[in-house]
Design a protein around this motif. Structure first.
Motif, short mmCIF file in Angstrom:
data_model
loop_
_atom_site.label_atom_id
_atom_site.label_comp_id
_atom_site.label_asym_id
_atom_site.label_seq_id
_atom_site.Cartn_x
_atom_site.Cartn_y
_atom_site.Cartn_z
N GLN A 1 -89.84 -29.27 53.88
CA GLN A 1 -89.46 -28.45 52.73
C GLN A 1 -88.54 -27.34 53.21
OE1 GLN A 1 -92.78 -27.49 50.09
NE2 GLN A 1 -93.57 -29.54 50.42
N CYS B 1 -95.60 -25.69 54.59
CA CYS B 1 -95.06 -26.14 53.29
C CYS B 1 -95.64 -27.45 52.80
CB CYS B 1 -93.55 -26.31 53.36
SG CYS B 1 -92.59 -24.82 53.65
N GLY C 1 -98.41 -29.58 53.75
CA GLY C 1 -99.77 -30.12 53.80
C GLY C 1 -99.86 -31.34 54.72
N ASP D 1 -99.07 -34.33 54.82
CA ASP D 1 -99.17 -35.71 54.32
C ASP D 1 -97.88 -36.48 54.58
OD1 ASP D 1 -98.73 -37.80 52.21
OD2 ASP D 1 -100.78 -37.26 51.63
N PHE E 1 -93.27 -18.17 50.15
CA PHE E 1 -94.50 -18.20 49.35
C PHE E 1 -94.77 -16.86 48.67
CE2 PHE E 1 -94.97 -20.75 53.27
CZ PHE E 1 -94.91 -22.01 52.71
N ILE F 1 -85.78 -23.08 49.06
CA ILE F 1 -86.87 -23.05 50.05
C ILE F 1 -87.42 -24.44 50.30
CG2 ILE F 1 -89.26 -22.36 50.42
CD1 ILE F 1 -88.77 -19.72 49.64
N GLY F 2 -87.52 -25.23 49.23
CA GLY F 2 -88.25 -26.48 49.43
C GLY F 2 -87.61 -27.68 48.76
N SER G 1 -90.85 -36.70 45.02
CA SER G 1 -91.32 -36.45 46.39
C SER G 1 -91.51 -34.96 46.65
CB SER G 1 -90.32 -37.00 47.42
OG SER G 1 -90.24 -38.39 47.30
N TYR G 2 -90.56 -34.15 46.17
CA TYR G 2 -90.68 -32.71 46.42
C TYR G 2 -91.70 -32.06 45.50
CZ TYR G 2 -87.24 -33.26 49.94
OH TYR G 2 -86.63 -33.68 51.09
N GLU H 1 -94.51 -33.68 44.64
CA GLU H 1 -95.75 -34.00 45.38
C GLU H 1 -95.91 -33.06 46.57
OE1 GLU H 1 -95.02 -38.74 44.44
OE2 GLU H 1 -94.80 -37.98 46.48
N GLY H 2 -94.79 -32.82 47.27
CA GLY H 2 -94.82 -31.94 48.44
C GLY H 2 -95.27 -30.54 48.09
N GLN H 3 -94.79 -30.03 46.97
CA GLN H 3 -95.23 -28.70 46.53
C GLN H 3 -96.75 -28.70 46.32
OE1 GLN H 3 -93.73 -25.66 45.93
NE2 GLN H 3 -91.86 -26.45 46.85
N GLN I 1 -99.03 -30.82 47.56
CA GLN I 1 -99.76 -31.00 48.83
C GLN I 1 -99.76 -29.71 49.65
OE1 GLN I 1 -97.32 -34.34 49.89
NE2 GLN I 1 -98.84 -35.85 49.24
N GLY I 2 -98.62 -29.01 49.66
CA GLY I 2 -98.55 -27.76 50.41
C GLY I 2 -99.44 -26.68 49.81
N ALA J 1 -102.97 -27.39 50.77
CA ALA J 1 -103.25 -27.03 52.17
C ALA J 1 -103.50 -25.53 52.30
CB ALA J 1 -102.08 -27.46 53.06
N GLN J 2 -102.68 -24.72 51.62
CA GLN J 2 -102.90 -23.28 51.69
C GLN J 2 -104.23 -22.90 51.03
OE1 GLN J 2 -99.07 -21.84 50.13
NE2 GLN J 2 -98.64 -21.00 52.17
N ILE K 1 -103.29 -36.17 51.06
CA ILE K 1 -103.62 -35.49 49.81
C ILE K 1 -103.01 -36.28 48.66
CG2 ILE K 1 -103.35 -33.35 48.50
CD1 ILE K 1 -103.05 -32.02 51.42
#
Lengths: 158, 765
Positions: free
Chosen positions: A101, A139, A141, A143, B271, B491-492, B654-655, B657-659, B661-662, B665-666, B703
């Motif tokens: 990311q 950013c 996680g 996966d 963040f 950022i992402g 994809s991004y 999902e990435g948001q 998943q991230g 995690a936090q 995740i």
């Protein structure tokens, strides 16, 4: 005043001579003296893996290696991964799987993943997670990073 | 993905192209703030307070200035006197210039350990570090208060003699004139709470505590400044908002914004933590004094101790329910640490606390409290995770006591279109019910849990999302591509999202759009990359920019064909069509064809505009988690995780999902391992990535994400904010899973091994 020394090492297949401060870490030397800024600083005490490089076949955090220690060594940084004509399957997989990311941890993850695949071309998910546990990403996680490494491993094997 | 019937078919949106900035980021060429190198550059470092509360008696820099290589030492006095101008800090945070400057460089008193008291710049970073030791500072230590409840008591040491409680609650008493640490009090209320509790069959009341948590971006703060002899200041930095850095610098340095160019470099995570300035004003003053470019970068311990984590909190929640599961009343008490200066996200916590539900009667009280800790900053859904941890944990206990499925109980009380929000507005089209239903339908929720000490939990999370100002220009290249210039920090993966939305509007491919992020001198006003605003706000800009280009291209085609404009149309497939020619053949031109003919038919085409859109679309997430608890060590292992979220429309899935998943995690870090350990002296005991334990690859499973698409009616492509929602549900979902596994409810986050073990021992007693 600070003391400087001249160091010779093979960096990304190129014999390189550079001047460093006695107090420089390898990370300092790569970034500040040689201009290879692809290697990132996240913590400067070996806990995040953003500065990972391969030194004489071993994965190290360059912030925990002194520049003076690398005399005569072979070092691979993120800049040394891709060939002139394109990206490696690992780099391609990171892009295809959206495994980054912000991208700041990406150089460290790529170098660490390459080091893994060099010694273990067909790692299990757990082996990938175990190997990469020294690299922090805030950013993703993880996966998609794990999936990218799995994909690259599958492609290398094919 | 779960698409609702409302979602239209798209060609580009919903696909997964490679991000435009991808190659640079995998070969090590992307330029981050830390990579800025300028000829003759000096290096600055900050001298910080070792005390959490002390009077500064004397600063003597003479020894430091005598060290060869040292070029300057500055203190608070080197800045122009600040006024009480209000300054925005992003995500709704507001402070004054006086407070902000105190956080950048203390004047008479330090209020937290790590607060800057002086700074030095030198020709080399090693010399700058040596010089720090040579700056002598004499302090008179004061008593420290670092807990929110202690800070609210009458006996507590007072941080600011002039601070009085700003009371925003219409129902409460006249504020007192005594100095206090309670900076403000707010209240939201609906219905009749007493009647609501009287109508309840059960009432559950619990108290919660959450630690301060740090955003944990991997790139430390950095900034480089060059103050030219013509008075023009250029700043290269790592920020979520170049225009807000420019505005803050203008206020703090008292120069016009037109004298400042802020160039946002690639940013290594934010963040919410990179909305404020810490180093840039110091680097600027150094550059003014020395005439050289000056670079500053924080070490990791400086990032932990002296930037803005999120608030530690104390929260009380009381909720009543009927036997059938109807929630009848709620009382929520939120006390949030602001850190050393007023401005915690308690307001956002208060508006989010009960947002998943339609409850007839409630009172929410929020307190913003100063303590001897670093000033908090925004952190992903600021204020919401703690408030919803408390409320969702109580909702889960109610479900358990009533023996109702926790998702069924939520469906019974779910907020819907028309449900009033605490602020008085009503929800528009929202997807709370769709999310809850998708959780129930998921194979994870339907599966059996097997094995001892394993359990499952669910929870909802909400974030309001914001919009904002965005500017962009687009120029059509003769080869059929578009040069897209924006001020929006990526950022992402927003470059990919914006390229896709412009491509969708023009009926071309995402690869034909080449986005570039530029500095404040090179583009119109652009708001922060924060508040989950980016894809929403820049999407509006892309849509309107696309329409503008369509109009211009249609005009041009009419001129080329020599036909009236109203007979020419721009198709969604990117083909321009006119009336049939003399031979009866249809007139058609693709975007690429007309792009190649522009130069010879009247000149190149470009467009630029600024949009200012609100209504980013409130959004809900619902998480399902399975855990295993080790009764000997207290360690909690995440076995399986599923995150369902209403994302409006997933532009690049994809991004999205990435948001999610991230964010998960936090949230898992908040729930289990991340914590600020404070010594009695107000010193953080664990200011490193080794001891502040963020989740690693080994702490998380894959995740699973489920993207529910309930399009936002306030956006041309249905976009809702995505980034913040997913950090909200993990704490309460994991709390419920632990309770399910070992029969113990925990009321403190993180639910670290110590907290788990203590609870197990208490239970045995």
């Amino acid at each position: 005043m600070t003391e400087r020394i001249i160091i010779t090492a093979t960096i990304n297949d190129e014999e390189t001579q550079f001047m460093a401060d006695m107090r420089d870490s390898l990370l300092d030397a790569l970034r500040e003296r040689i201009g290879l800024t692809g290697t990132k600083e996240g913590c400067n005490n070996g806990n995040c893996g953003a500065c990972a490089v391969i030194m004489d076949g071993r994965l190290v955090n360059s912030c925990c290696v002194m520049a003076a220690e690398v005399e005569g060594s072979e070092i691979t940084t993120v800049e040394g991964l891709a060939e002139a004509d394109g990206l490696t399957p690992l780099q391609e997989a990171f892009l295809e799987e959206a495994a980054l990311q912000c991208g700041i941890c990406t150089p460290g993850f790529l170098v660490a993943s390459k080091a893994l695949l060099d010694v273990n071309p067909h790692p299990s998910e757990h082996e990938i997670r175990f190997w990469l546990a020294g690299n922090l990403c805030r950013c993703t996680g993880y996966d998609k990073i794990i999936r990218a490494v799995q994909k690259a491993a599958a492609q290398r094997g094919a | 993905m779960v698409a609702t019937p409302e979602k239209p078919q798209y060609k580009v949106i919903g696909t997964r192209p490679i991000r435009p900035d991808g190659t640079d980021k995998v070969i090590g060429r992307a330029e981050y703030g830390i990579d800025v190198r300028l000829p003759g550059m000096l290096y600055g470092r900050i001298k910080r307070s070792p005390y959490a509360h002390a009077i500064i008696k004397r600063i003597d820099a003479s020894k430091a200035l005598a060290l060869p290589g040292v070029k300057a030492v500055i203190t608070h006095d080197d800045f122009p006197p600040p006024g009480d101008t209000a300054m925005t800090m992003g995500e709704g945070g507001v402070s004054t210039a006086r407070f902000m400057l105190e956080g950048i460089m203390a004047s008479k008193k330090v209020l937290y350990r790590g607060q800057p008291v002086a700074a030095v710049c030198a020709t080399d970073h090693h010399i700058a570090e040596d010089a720090l030791e040579l700056i002598e500072v004499e302090y008179e230590p004061l008593p420290v208060v670092s807990d929110v409840r202690e800070a609210m008591s009458d006996a507590a040491p007072v941080l600011h003699e002039n601070l009085r409680t700003r009371d925003m609650a219409p129902l409460s008493q006249t504020p007192s004139d005594k100095p206090t640490n309670i900076a403000s009090h707010l209240r939201f209320a609906r219905g009749d709470v007493q009647a609501g509790f009287a109508a309840a069959d059960i009432v559950v009341e619990r108290e919660f505590e959450t630690s301060m948590f740090h955003q944990g971006y991997i790139e430390p703060h950095n900034g480089t400044a060059f103050w030219n002899r013509d008075g023009k200041l250029t700043v290269w930095c790592s920020t979520q908002g170049s225009f807000s850095v420019r505005a803050n610098l203008a206020t703090l340095l008292q120069i016009p914004v037109s004298q400042i160019n802020v160039i946002p470099m690639e940013i290594g995570g934010g963040f919410g933590g990179k909305l404020v300035v810490y180093l840039e004003p110091i680097a600027a003053v150094f550059s003014k004094i020395t005439g050289k470019p000056v670079k500053m970068m924080m070490t990791r311990d400086e990032v932990f101790e002296a930037t803005g984590p999120t608030s530690g909190t104390y929260i009380r929640v009381k909720m009543g329910a009927k036997k059938d599961g109807t929630l009848t009343a709620a009382e929520v008490y939120l006390a949030y640490e602001a850190g050393a200066f007023p401005g915690s996200p308690v307001g956002a916590g208060a508006t989010c606390a009960l947002a998943p539900y339609d409850i007839e009667n409630y009172v929410i009280d929020g307190y913003d409290v100063v303590v001897n800790k670093p000033k908090t900053a925004a952190y992903r859904a600021p204020g919401a995770p703690a408030a919803e941890f408390a409320v969702e944990s109580v909702v889960n206990e109610i479900a358990k006591q009533l023996d109702i499925d926790p998702i069924d109980l939520r469906l019974k009380n779910a907020a819907k279109e028309g449900t009033p929000r605490p602020t008085g507005q009503k929800f528009g089209r929202i997807g709370a019910v769709e999310v809850m239903q998708a959780m129930k339908d998921h194979p994870h929720y339907k599966s059996e849990i097997q094995g001892p000490d394993r359990g499952r939990g669910v929870a909802m999370g909400f974030w309001g999302n914001v919009g904002g100002e965005r500017s962009a220009t687009a120029a059509i290249n003769p080869d059929g591509t578009i040069k897209l210039v924006v001020g929006n920090v990526d950022i992402g993966g927003t470059r990919a999202a914006m390229a896709m939305m412009l491509a969708e509007t023009l009926g071309i491919s995402a690869e034909q759009v080449h986005p570039h992020v530029v500095g404040t001198d090179d583009i119109g006003a652009t708001g922060l990359t924060g508040g989950s605003s980016s894809a929403f706000a820049i999407g509006w800009t892309m849509y309107e920019l696309g329409l503008e280009l369509r109009k211009k291209l249609t005009e041009r085609a009419a001129r080329i064909w020599e036909v009236p404009e109203d007979q020419v149309t721009y198709g969604d497939d990117g083909v321009i069509r006119g009336p049939a020619d003399a031979e009866g053949k249809p007139r058609e031109m693709s975007f690429k064809e007309i792009a190649g003919r522009l130069a010879r038919t009247g000149g190149a085409i470009s467009a630029g505009l600024t949009t200012q859109k609100q209504g980013a679309g409130p959004a809900y997430g619902g998480h399902i988690v399975d855990v295993e608890v080790d009764r000997e060590t207290g360690k909690v292992t995440i076995l399986r995780y599923t995150a369902v979220q209403d994302v409006g429309t997933a532009i690049h899935p994809s991004y999205v999902e990435g948001q999610i998943q991230g964010g998960v995690a936090q949230g898992v870090g908040m729930a289990l391992t991340e914590e600020y350990y404070w010594g009695p002296d107000g010193r953080m005991q664990n200011a490193s990535f080794l001891d502040y334990r963020m989740p690693t690859t080994l702490d998380l499973p894959m995740i699973d994400t489920v993207l529910v698409e309930v399009p936002n009616p306030g956006h041309p492509y249905g976009v809702r904010g995505v980034g913040e929602v997913p950090i909200v549900p993990p704490m309460p979902a994991i709390q419920a899973a632990i309770a399910d596994a070992i029969g113990v409810n925990l009321y403190k986050a993180p639910m670290s091994p110590r907290v788990v073990l203590e609870a197990l021992l208490d239970k045995e007693r």
